[in-house]
Write a protein that holds these residues in place. Structure first.
Motif, PDB file in Angstrom:
ATOM      1  N   ARG A 155      41.603  40.285  43.453  1.00 13.09           N
ATOM      2  CA  ARG A 155      42.745  40.480  42.567  1.00 13.09           C
ATOM      3  C   ARG A 155      42.383  41.248  41.300  1.00 13.09           C
ATOM      4  O   ARG A 155      43.222  41.910  40.706  1.00 13.09           O
ATOM      5  CB  ARG A 155      43.343  39.113  42.182  1.00 13.09           C
ATOM      6  CG  ARG A 155      43.902  38.325  43.363  1.00 13.09           C
ATOM      7  CD  ARG A 155      45.161  38.983  43.920  1.00 13.09           C
ATOM      8  NE  ARG A 155      45.697  38.214  45.064  1.00 13.09           N
ATOM      9  CZ  ARG A 155      45.419  38.489  46.322  1.00 13.09           C
ATOM     10  NH1 ARG A 155      44.599  39.493  46.623  1.00 13.09           N
ATOM     11  NH2 ARG A 155      45.937  37.758  47.299  1.00 13.09           N
ATOM     12  N   GLU A 156      41.148  41.139  40.858  1.00 10.78           N
ATOM     13  CA  GLU A 156      40.716  41.804  39.632  1.00 10.78           C
ATOM     14  C   GLU A 156      40.076  43.156  39.975  1.00 10.78           C
ATOM     15  O   GLU A 156      39.507  43.328  41.052  1.00 10.78           O
ATOM     16  CB  GLU A 156      39.708  40.937  38.882  1.00 10.78           C
ATOM     17  CG  GLU A 156      40.259  39.596  38.441  1.00 10.78           C
ATOM     18  CD  GLU A 156      41.397  39.742  37.457  1.00 10.78           C
ATOM     19  OE1 GLU A 156      41.335  40.659  36.612  1.00 10.78           O
ATOM     20  OE2 GLU A 156      42.365  38.952  37.543  1.00 10.78           O
ATOM     21  N   GLY A 191      41.190  39.271  49.442  1.00  9.50           N
ATOM     22  CA  GLY A 191      41.860  38.533  48.384  1.00  9.50           C
ATOM     23  C   GLY A 191      41.494  38.967  46.991  1.00  9.50           C
ATOM     24  O   GLY A 191      41.919  38.332  46.009  1.00  9.50           O
ATOM     25  N   GLN A 236      42.711  48.051  42.456  1.00 10.63           N
ATOM     26  CA  GLN A 236      41.497  47.293  42.786  1.00 10.63           C
ATOM     27  C   GLN A 236      40.246  47.854  42.119  1.00 10.63           C
ATOM     28  O   GLN A 236      39.168  47.283  42.246  1.00 10.63           O
ATOM     29  CB  GLN A 236      41.283  47.287  44.306  1.00 10.63           C
ATOM     30  CG  GLN A 236      42.389  46.611  45.103  1.00 10.63           C
ATOM     31  CD  GLN A 236      43.473  47.590  45.542  1.00 10.63           C
ATOM     32  OE1 GLN A 236      43.622  48.666  44.957  1.00 10.63           O
ATOM     33  NE2 GLN A 236      44.219  47.222  46.570  1.00 10.63           N
TER      34      GLN A 236
END
Length: 320
Positions: free
Chosen positions: A79-80, A77, A173
């Protein structure tokens, strides 16, 4: 038992290796040609059954635009953009099974694990061919194309390793300002090569690195893979000078002369595969700041899990 010089001599040991006059030109031209191909990264999410890590099947354009495979693993998961480790593999291995090598992503990093062209059948599976033809060689990779630097196997593999960082930088990513390179044995050699050929990696961790101090290593150990060079030159007697000239373009001693990334390098004093003097030759030539892990009673396993523990701490400190 000790396989080489005592530690007090290793600390000041300098290799007899010389750097070719056109070393910089050779690598500048090689990497310029490689960057003539778009990096063309693809990353496809793989169903693994894991709930804490997302894994992507990655490919990118390496040497001569050839497709190089890799795994990208990130915390599930994510995201940053994340601090990232680009990892290279030991001799004979490939990127491995999708469920292997989970440490870096488990620790919160993005982890790009580059496949090794033509290898990956000895102890871990690989998925990338090496299509280049070569002349006579001893079974293995160290003498493949050794007649000339332009045809030598490690020209292609070192270029792939440099391009793997370009591939990482193209992935959403990855935090492009926080990339470290890491590897053991042959992977350690690739780590040192990339540290010498790039100025944008933040850290380099090379455990018991291979491909260093060829003039000495090929003469003092009977262990493979250095033995491949000795076996080749035992029959190709007239090629000694030319073979060593080729190897000088790929010797870690010459690669690290301009390296500036902080480095962590491990060495084992009972290592017959990568003799400790060969590793200290690279350590003592390394231009940037560096720390050394020296293991008195270990062979090529080095510090084993302790190397991994110390590397994790080092990379976290360098990348934040």
């Amino acid at each position: 038992m000790l396989t080489d010089l005592p530690l007090d001599q290793l600390l000041t040991y300098r290799s007899a290796q010389t750097r070719p006059d056109d070393f910089v030109e050779f690598w500048d031209k090689t990497l310029l040609a490689a960057r003539g191909y778009d990096i063309d990264v693809t990353a496809d999410l793989v169903s693994t059954g894991l709930t804490t890590i997302d894994t992507y099947d990655v490919s990118f354009a390496g040497y001569d635009g050839e497709r190089i495979r890799a795994w990208l693993r990130v915390p599930a998961g994510a995201r940053e953009p994340l601090p990232t480790v680009v990892e290279y593999i030991g001799y004979g291995g490939g990127r491995g099974h999708v469920l292997e090598n989970l440490t870096w992503a488990s620790a919160g990093f993005a982890h790009l694990h580059m496949d090794t062209r033509g290898q990956g059948s000895k102890w871990s599976v690989g998925h990338t061919p090496d299509s280049a033809a070569s002349g006579p060689q001893i079974p293995g990779f160290v003498t493949r194309g050794i007649e000339d630097p332009s045809t030598y196997y490690y020209r292609r593999l070192f270029t792939d390793a440099v391009r793997a960082v370009d591939a990482a930088r193209a992935l959403p990513q990855v935090d492009v300002d926080r990339i470290a390179v890491y590897g053991r044995s042959q992977g350690g050699a690739l780590t040192l090569a990339v540290a010498g050929l790039r100025d944008d990696v933040r850290a380099a961790a090379a455990m018991v690195p291979f491909l260093s101090d060829f003039p000495r290593s090929t003469r003092i150990t009977d262990a493979h893979p250095y033995r491949e060079v000795a076996d080749y030159l035992a029959t190709h007697r007239e090629n000694v000078a030319q073979a060593h000239r080729t190897l000088s373009y790929f010797d870690a001693v010459n690669m690290v002369a301009t390296a500036n990334a902080p480095a962590l390098i491990s060495v084992a004093l009972m290592d017959a595969i990568c003799p400790p003097s060969s590793v200290y030759a690279a350590i003592n030539a390394y231009a940037g700041p560096h720390e050394v892990l020296t293991w008195d009673y270990n062979g090529h396993e080095g510090g084993g899990p302790v190397d991994q523990e110390r590397t994790l701490k080092f990379v976290r400190e360098q990348l934040g």
